[in-house]
Design an enzyme around this catalytic site. Structure first.
Site, short mmCIF file in Angstrom:
data_model
loop_
_atom_site.label_atom_id
_atom_site.label_comp_id
_atom_site.label_asym_id
_atom_site.label_seq_id
_atom_site.Cartn_x
_atom_site.Cartn_y
_atom_site.Cartn_z
N GLY A 15 -2.97 -3.10 -6.97
CA GLY A 15 -4.59 -2.36 -7.01
C GLY A 15 -5.36 -1.97 -6.29
O GLY A 15 -5.85 -3.77 -6.11
N GLU A 75 -10.49 -1.55 -7.68
CA GLU A 75 -11.51 -1.83 -8.43
C GLU A 75 -12.42 -3.19 -7.30
O GLU A 75 -13.72 -3.11 -7.47
CB GLU A 75 -11.15 -2.97 -9.42
CG GLU A 75 -10.48 -2.46 -10.84
CD GLU A 75 -11.09 -1.69 -11.07
OE1 GLU A 75 -12.72 -1.52 -11.37
OE2 GLU A 75 -10.69 -1.33 -12.67
N ILE A 135 0.22 -1.34 0.06
CA ILE A 135 0.35 -0.04 -0.24
C ILE A 135 1.04 1.25 0.07
O ILE A 135 1.82 1.48 1.00
CB ILE A 135 -0.71 -0.45 1.88
CG1 ILE A 135 -1.72 -1.27 1.88
CG2 ILE A 135 -1.58 1.64 1.34
CD1 ILE A 135 -2.69 -1.53 -0.04
N LEU A 136 0.98 2.41 -0.96
CA LEU A 136 1.48 2.95 -1.08
C LEU A 136 1.49 4.05 -0.17
O LEU A 136 2.15 4.96 0.36
CB LEU A 136 1.73 3.43 -2.08
CG LEU A 136 2.09 2.54 -3.51
CD1 LEU A 136 1.64 3.12 -5.04
CD2 LEU A 136 3.80 2.13 -3.55
#
Length: 739
Positions: free
Chosen positions: A703, A706, A631-632
């Site tokens: 990611g 979604e 998780i950035l």
């Protein structure tokens, strides 16, 4: 896959919940969206749309419109030039070119574009265009036997084992048909296009999630070099997938600008958004699942049918999720499409998975109840420890941890298993859960990084930020890799003149772009080391990447901060104003890595309360446990999951694009009639991230755009069953289903 030596930064900003770097511009109104741009002498365009769903234009009279004040031109199929269809893209074929003949394929189809001096004049003149139609009976029903049926157009159907034998051996079998309606993306910002020609050069401002796709498509359609086209989208007012394709209204705006020799601006109205920029196609899904008495899955069969426009090729294999979600030896998935007189569908947040997961996770829940098992225990028992189709270990998969951590945070152990057994006063209380996943999607990407004489960095790529936080997380990533404070790093995007970037969609941009930024930054540090490799005055002489650490604008030997120098000093000594480097990423390949590339996983836990007398349904709590790899930025990632969950509540309870079966007209094409969740519909939400950085890429992201939506509708439906004993098999869940 891009592999890079390790840079050892000492400034750790990745993962921190940094405020959005673009927030001050947005809250002060200084962030310019496509609709905000204007040019001297700019003209405005308005569309004329079909009022039938199928047939032909018998006659079209533009004389009154041409004579109206301010009108510069009216373009119809009678005077439009012949245009080729746009090129094949990573997401499939382009939509058909507009105004190429007299055929009408759907209600709301563009039949003319009017250009005038002002927007008001254009809209008025558009109302004066008179069209006579020869109407034919439209195909609007997915069950219409006259409709063309397409089977597996992208060869994505799957089968393993012996499904018939599996069901014969199963002790318990459940099956049912699940339906989901058309949903419309509806970003808050109306989609806009501005086109300006300068000789054979073209500049376009567009509400796109993929500037390079718009550039390539326009180049092919108008037969001009891509180098002569610049597409700008520094800020986009949302998209949810609506900006992934280059739609016909963009072509019309560019065409109109060429015809009148002036810059032209077109802003879609809200009703036009419902017929011009795609929608989530509806689905009818039949699913059958069998298990042993002990709770082991034995067979799954999932058949999906969805709709597609008459001359479009958008495809969403809704059944495919059943092939990869559980450890089951016998699985068959089949998808087909039915051609109807409807507007072109397109991607909407969590395409295919959003629909398919509702059917699969509802049926899994039903099977668990039929077995008398806790639905959580049943899912854990059938966890796929390796990729079910490839037989390879996952590059990462913390789904089991999602279930366990989510259940603990939610208080799943307090659930009593019998439907209707939990109450709070007059309210029936239900607990529901669903597993969630979204497949890995990465494509090639490029970035460029520069450090200037003043010690600041500039990193760029032609990506877009549709509100997901790309500006911020790429600033953080570059800052950490270059050893700079985030205030000293500028990340820019949204310009097709910048290095190539894929679309902001499919939960793939952060991975592809992050890996490209990673490559650009380590190559830039290497360029600095190359500058001083033979420099007798540099403490970094003959140093290699693996030997150094970056921090506070300096490169120094690892473990010896005194043996180093700043970017500024190196540039000054060598008489350079800046130093730049390019980086690129390529998708990881399972066969090369010996493991299956994992997408995001998650578990959704939902509490609902239902008034049995009034049929009122309230979602009162949601816990999302998500494995999104590295998780950035926890704040922006949490925001993505919350936003996706709100979209899932909309899918479950509100959203239904209603098409009149007699005319093909969308009957609720406004925010007054198309229902979406508002603040009062959004409950307390808890988001937790679990798992480790994914092993398949240098940055380790997967990611989260979604996966936040996936599973919400099924979890709500399963909670409704727990509260009432009624199984929900169609969306949206409405009051009449609960009375």
């Amino acid at each position: 896959m891009t592999t890079s030596p390790t840079i050892s930064p000492t400034i750790a900003v990745i993962g921190a919940g940094l405020d959005r770097v673009d927030a001050p511009l947005k809250v002060t109104g200084k962030a310019h969206y496509p609709n905000d741009f204007g040019y001297a002498g700019m003209a405005h365009a308005a569309l004329v749309r079909s009022i039938i769903a199928a047939g032909r234009i018998r006659a079209i009279d533009t004389s009154q419109a041409q004579a109206a004040p301010g009108v510069l031109t009216v373009i119809t199929h009678l005077n439009a030039p012949r245009l080729d269809r746009g090129p094949m893209t990573l997401l499939g074929p382009s939509p058909p070119a507009p105004l190429q003949d007299d055929r009408i394929l759907h209600y709301g189809q563009h039949v003319a574009i009017v250009v005038a001096t002002t927007a008001e004049q254009a809209r008025h003149a558009a109302s004066l265009v008179r069209v006579e139609y020869e109407s034919t009976e439209a195909l609007l029903d997915v069950d219409d036997p006259r409709a063309e049926v397409l089977t597996d157009p992208w060869s994505l159907d799957s089968e393993r084992g012996d499904v018939a034998a599996g069901f014969a051996a199963a002790d318990v079998v459940v099956e049912g048909t699940y339906t989901t309606p058309d949903n419309t993306n509806n970003p808050l910002g109306l989609m806009a296009t501005i086109a300006a020609w300068n000789g054979d050069s073209l500049t376009v401002h567009d509400s796109t999630q993929w500037p390079h796709n718009v550039r390539a498509s326009l180049a092919a359609i108008f037969k001009i070099p891509e180098s002569g086209i610049r597409v700008l989208a520094p800020y986009v007012g949302g998209g949810f997938g609506a900006g992934l394709r280059m739609w016909p209204h963009v072509i019309l705006t560019v065409l109109a600008a060429r015809e009148v020799g002036r810059t032209v601006k077109l802003v879609l109205t809200r009703p036009e958004m419902f017929t011009s920029v795609g929608h989530r196609p509806n689905s009818v899904q039949h699913i059958k699942i069998g298990a042993s008495r002990a709770g082991d899955l034995i067979a799954i069969e999932h058949h999906g049918t969805s709709t597609v426009a008459m001359e479009d090729d958008d495809y969403e294999p809704v059944s495919l999720c059943s092939a990869v979600s559980y450890a089951c030896p016998n699985v068959r998935t089949r998808d087909r499409q039915v051609r109807l007189n409807i507007p072109c569908p397109g991607s909407m947040r969590a395409p295919a998975e959003g629909q398919g997961n509702f059917a699969l996770e509802s049926a899994i829940d039903e099977l668990a109840h039929a077995l008398g098992m806790d639905p959580l225990e049943f899912r854990l028992r059938n966890y796929a420890g390796e990729h079910p189709l490839f037989g390879l270990p996952w590059s990462s998969n913390a789904l089991q941890e999602c279930y366990r951590r989510g259940a603990e945070r939610f208080g799943w152990s307090q659930r009593t298993p019998e439907p209707g057994s939990m109450r709070d006063g007059r309210w029936l209380v239900g607990y529901g859960l669903a597993g969630a996943s979204y497949p890995s999607y990465q494509v090639p990407c490029q970035a460029r990084a520069s450090v200037h004489r003043d010690g600041s960095a500039f990193v760029r790529s032609a990506a877009t930020d549709i509100g997901t936080g790309t500006y911020t997380v790429m600033t953080q990533l570059a800052a950490e890799l270059l050893g700079l404070d985030t205030s000293r790093v500028r990340f820019d995007l949204g310009d097709s003149d910048m290095p190539y970037s894929p679309q902001a969609g499919g939960s793939g941009l952060t991975g592809a772009l992050g890996n490209a930024v990673h490559a650009a930054c380590w190559r830039l540090v290497r360029e600095f080391l190359d500058l001083v490799r033979d420099d007798m005055d540099s403490p970094l002489r003959e140093a290699k990447l693996d030997d150094v650490t970056v921090s506070e604008g300096r490169i120094h030997r690892t473990g010896a901060p005194e043996l180093g120098e700043s970017y500024t000093d190196i540039l000054a000594r060598h008489g350079l104003e800046e130093l730049s480097a390019d980086g690129r990423s390529t998708p990881p390949r399972s066969e090369e890595l010996g493991m299956a590339i994992a997408g995001a996983f998650g578990a959704k836990f939902v509490e609902v309360r239902i008034d049995p007398d009034l049929g009122l349904l309230r979602v009162t709590r949601v816990v999302s446990a998500i494995d999104g790899g590295r998780i950035l930025n926890e704040k922006t990632a949490t925001s993505q999951i919350i936003g996706g969950t709100v979209g899932g509540i909309g899918q479950a309870l509100f959203e239904d694009t209603a098409t009149d079966q007699g005319t093909g007209r969308i009957a609720n094409a406004t925010f007054g009639d198309y229902l979406v969740p508002v603040n009062a519909d959004v409950p307390d939400m808890d988001v937790i991230f679990v798992g480790e950085p994914d092993r398949a890429t240098p940055v380790g992201t997967k990611g989260v755009g979604e996966v936040g939506l996936v599973g919400v509708a099924a979890a709500i439906g399963n909670a409704v069953y727990h509260a009432t004993g009624r199984r929900m098999r169609s969306l949206p869940i409405t009051i009449d289903q609960l009375l």
